[in-house]
Design an enzyme around this catalytic site. Structure first.
Site, PDB file in Angstrom:
ATOM      1  N   LYS A 138       0.863  -1.193   0.000  1.00  0.00           N
ATOM      2  CA  LYS A 138       0.000   0.000   0.000  1.00  0.00           C
ATOM      3  C   LYS A 138       0.887   1.227   0.000  1.00  0.00           C
ATOM      4  O   LYS A 138       2.047   1.164   0.421  1.00  0.00           O
ATOM      5  CB  LYS A 138      -0.890   0.021   1.256  1.00  0.00           C
ATOM      6  CG  LYS A 138      -2.189   0.757   1.048  1.00  0.00           C
ATOM      7  CD  LYS A 138      -3.203  -0.084   0.297  1.00  0.00           C
ATOM      8  CE  LYS A 138      -4.502   0.686   0.061  1.00  0.00           C
ATOM      9  NZ  LYS A 138      -5.553  -0.210  -0.485  1.00  0.00           N
TER      10      LYS A 138
HETATM   11  P1  NAD Z   1     -12.959   7.419  -2.833  1.00  0.00           P
HETATM   12  O1  NAD Z   1     -11.991   8.482  -2.523  1.00  0.00           O
HETATM   13  O2  NAD Z   1     -13.385   7.218  -4.235  1.00  0.00           O
HETATM   14  O3  NAD Z   1     -14.293   7.638  -1.954  1.00  0.00           O
HETATM   15  C1  NAD Z   1     -14.280   7.751  -0.576  1.00  0.00           C
HETATM   16  C2  NAD Z   1     -15.657   8.242  -0.176  1.00  0.00           C
HETATM   17  O4  NAD Z   1     -15.790   8.164   1.220  1.00  0.00           O
HETATM   18  C3  NAD Z   1     -15.953   9.678  -0.575  1.00  0.00           C
HETATM   19  O5  NAD Z   1     -17.276   9.750  -1.058  1.00  0.00           O
HETATM   20  C4  NAD Z   1     -15.858  10.433   0.740  1.00  0.00           C
HETATM   21  O6  NAD Z   1     -16.667  11.588   0.754  1.00  0.00           O
HETATM   22  C5  NAD Z   1     -16.375   9.379   1.674  1.00  0.00           C
HETATM   23  N1  NAD Z   1     -15.989   9.562   3.063  1.00  0.00           N
HETATM   24  C6  NAD Z   1     -14.759   9.762   3.592  1.00  0.00           C
HETATM   25  N2  NAD Z   1     -14.856   9.864   4.934  1.00  0.00           N
HETATM   26  C7  NAD Z   1     -16.180   9.702   5.222  1.00  0.00           C
HETATM   27  C8  NAD Z   1     -16.912   9.689   6.420  1.00  0.00           C
HETATM   28  N3  NAD Z   1     -16.302   9.845   7.575  1.00  0.00           N
HETATM   29  N4  NAD Z   1     -18.257   9.502   6.342  1.00  0.00           N
HETATM   30  C9  NAD Z   1     -18.884   9.324   5.158  1.00  0.00           C
HETATM   31  N5  NAD Z   1     -18.218   9.314   4.001  1.00  0.00           N
HETATM   32  C10 NAD Z   1     -16.891   9.516   4.051  1.00  0.00           C
HETATM   33  O7  NAD Z   1     -12.342   6.089  -2.215  1.00  0.00           O
HETATM   34  P2  NAD Z   1     -12.679   4.588  -2.608  1.00  0.00           P
HETATM   35  O8  NAD Z   1     -11.678   4.156  -3.606  1.00  0.00           O
HETATM   36  O9  NAD Z   1     -14.111   4.441  -2.849  1.00  0.00           O
HETATM   37  O10 NAD Z   1     -12.281   3.850  -1.237  1.00  0.00           O
HETATM   38  C11 NAD Z   1     -13.202   3.760  -0.151  1.00  0.00           C
HETATM   39  C12 NAD Z   1     -12.803   2.575   0.693  1.00  0.00           C
HETATM   40  O11 NAD Z   1     -12.833   1.404  -0.122  1.00  0.00           O
HETATM   41  C13 NAD Z   1     -11.390   2.648   1.259  1.00  0.00           C
HETATM   42  O12 NAD Z   1     -11.356   1.986   2.501  1.00  0.00           O
HETATM   43  C14 NAD Z   1     -10.580   1.868   0.252  1.00  0.00           C
HETATM   44  O13 NAD Z   1      -9.383   1.371   0.791  1.00  0.00           O
HETATM   45  C15 NAD Z   1     -11.580   0.763  -0.074  1.00  0.00           C
HETATM   46  N6  NAD Z   1     -11.329   0.064  -1.318  1.00  0.00           N
HETATM   47  C16 NAD Z   1     -11.308   0.730  -2.499  1.00  0.00           C
HETATM   48  C17 NAD Z   1     -11.046   0.011  -3.664  1.00  0.00           C
HETATM   49  C18 NAD Z   1     -11.048   0.658  -5.020  1.00  0.00           C
HETATM   50  O14 NAD Z   1     -10.921  -0.061  -6.027  1.00  0.00           O
HETATM   51  N7  NAD Z   1     -11.209   1.958  -5.131  1.00  0.00           N
HETATM   52  C19 NAD Z   1     -10.799  -1.361  -3.608  1.00  0.00           C
HETATM   53  C20 NAD Z   1     -10.849  -2.003  -2.380  1.00  0.00           C
HETATM   54  C21 NAD Z   1     -11.114  -1.276  -1.243  1.00  0.00           C
END
Ligand code: NAD
Length: 448
Positions: A138
């Site tokens: 990461k």
């Molecule tokens: P992103 O930046 O696209 O979206 C994150 C979202 O979370 C945003 O809408 C933000 O406003 C919201 N957010 C942040 N803090 C918040 C809170 N306290 N309350 C409510 N909403 C909040 O990120 P993402 O890629 O969607 O990642 C989100 C999670 O999913 C992370 O834990 C990431 O590690 C995990 N994840 C993402 C992927 C991927 O392919 N993008 C894959 C596996 C896991």
């Protein structure tokens, strides 16, 4: 679904259709409170539980309990006003035993080395339980990207990529998008590495635009995997998706696609949130319209015809299924007792702390852990890497079919193991994953 939103205001209402809505809301813990738990300690605690269950050899346990490599970089970026600002970034490789390492890059003002180490370890278990030939890694940069111009964001990304280029590469460590990074950042990283190599190196990152070797289906992959797991979990629990109400915390890449694709599977998405606020409708939300509203306004808050809630309420929403899709440490010992959903699908990494897990288990709440529920992203990243290496690209139906196959395998192995061993699903999934990495470690032997 006879349950109702409970406590009260301050209630802010939006839109003209409010009179059609049930005027009850929940108000409790604010979601934006700082993470008080150390994610790395939590990750190690989760691993220890699996190591105990498997009666893992002490030496192997010591090896898998630590990260193999951690790089801290401090680097300058020229800002638009001509000044130079320093930034701190990290790249961590937890375990290289089963193949090159894989894991996203996060931009966030509260990124810490501890968090990146935990995320790297979780990636190892995720790749193992999904049967992908990768170890976990990461990366992160301590920055609030919303305060950067696009040009500053590009210079920061390119400089960070150059700094971590000692670790990354198609055969070594392959980054991908994570919180606040997208295909745009991946294209810049691919270009930076390619400029230094003197030829195109598409396989150095995944989650790229299609124009430079990205994969069909990658953007939606994490959410698609969540939707597959939602269906499989409902099958095992004897539930009909059409009867299930859902709340999604976080409306970014993982959250939007999870909501959209779960809605397509027949689930009723009743509440969603982002950093701008949370909205709710008993009747179910038109997810595509909420996505469009967010595209226009920057937040889900204020979507017409819904109730706006305080952010933390969504975790305690009276729904059947909760999908945390934001950040880690959201369901803690303080609010786990108030979670009303009976099924939690962890789209985010590490949203539930080990203490909260114990409370949820006592309450009979099923948690499909992050390493299974959100494995769709890394699975299609794997497909992208394979396509880049062979310069031969698949159609989207092929990608989605293979994704479904991998997700089903990971879910079933975890569920069956948890039933066989009589442990919660997270521990079942960890048992599968840790066993696979331990076996690979034993087969390779300890060098020299
Ligand atoms: P992103 O930046 O696209 O979206 C994150 C979202 O979370 C945003 O809408 C933000 O406003 C919201 N957010 C942040 N803090 C918040 C809170 N306290 N309350 C409510 N909403 C909040 O990120 P993402 O890629 O969607 O990642 C989100 C999670 O999913 C992370 O834990 C990431 O590690 C995990 N994840 C993402 C992927 C991927 O392919 N993008 C894959 C596996 C896991």
């Amino acid at each position: 679904m006879a349950r109702r939103w409970t406590a009260l205001p301050p209630l802010r209402t939006t839109g003209s259709r409010l009179d059609l809505e049930v005027s009850t809301v929940a108000v409790t813990t604010p979601v934006t409170e700082p993470a008080v738990e150390d994610p790395w300690r939590n990750a190690q605690r989760q691993f220890d539980a699996a190591a105990d269950l498997l009666e893992l050899d002490t030496g192997v346990r010591g090896f898998l309990r630590e990260v193999q490599r951690q790089l801290i970089v401090n680097f300058p970026v020229r800002m638009d006003d001509g000044s130079i600002r320093m930034f701190e970034g990290y790249r961590v490789q937890h375990n290289l035993t089963r193949g090159p390492t894989k894991g996203g890059i996060r931009y966030h003002s509260q990124v810490t080395l501890s968090e990146v180490k935990a995320l790297a370890m979780w990636m190892t278990w995720k790749c193992a339980v999904a049967g992908l030939p990768f170890g976990g890694a990461k990366g992160g940069v301590v920055v609030d990207p919303k305060r950067l111009s696009m040009a500053e964001r590009e210079r920061l990304t390119r400089r960070y990529a150059a700094e971590i280029s000692v670790l990354i590469g198609p055969e070594r460590d392959i980054p991908a998008p994570d919180v606040n990074t997208t295909s745009r950042e991946m294209a810049w990283i691919m270009d930076t590495v390619s400029m230094s190599a003197g030829y195109s190196v598409p396989a150095v990152v995944t989650g790229k635009p299609l124009s430079v070797g990205g994969s069909q289906g990658r953007n939606a992959a994490t959410g698609r995997g969540v939707a597959v797991v939602a269906r499989l979990a409902c099958q095992r629990l004897g539930r009909d998706p059409a009867d299930q109400t859902v709340a999604v915390q976080g409306f970014g890449n993982a959250g939007t696609f999870a909501a959209r694709l779960m809605a397509e599977e027949g689930f009723r998405i009743c509440a969603v949130s982002d950093t701008g606020g949370a909205i709710h409708s008993d009747h179910g939300l038109d997810v595509a319209a909420v996505i469009e509203h967010k595209r226009r306004t920057g937040t889900v808050a204020g979507f017409p015809g819904t109730l706006d809630l305080a952010g933390g309420d969504i975790l305690e929403a009276p729904v059947d299924i909760l999908v945390p899709a934001a950040l880690e440490n959201q369901i803690t010992a303080r609010n786990a007792g108030r979670v009303q959903a009976s099924l939690i699908l962890e789209a985010a990494n590490g949203p539930t702390t080990p203490d909260a897990d114990e409370i949820l288990a006592r309450r009979g709440i099923t948690v499909v852990p992050d390493i299974v529920a959100n494995a769709g992203g890394v699975t299609v990243s794997y497909f992208e890497w394979v396509q880049d290496l062979q310069s031969f690209f698949w159609e989207e139906p092929e990608i989605n079919r293979r994704l479904e196959h991998v997700m089903t395998g990971a879910f079933q192995a975890s569920w069956d193991t948890s039933v066989r061993l009589g442990v919660p699903l997270r521990l079942g999934a960890y048992a599968v994953a840790v066993q696979r990495v331990a076996e690979a470690t034993a087969d390779r032997g300890i060098y020299p």
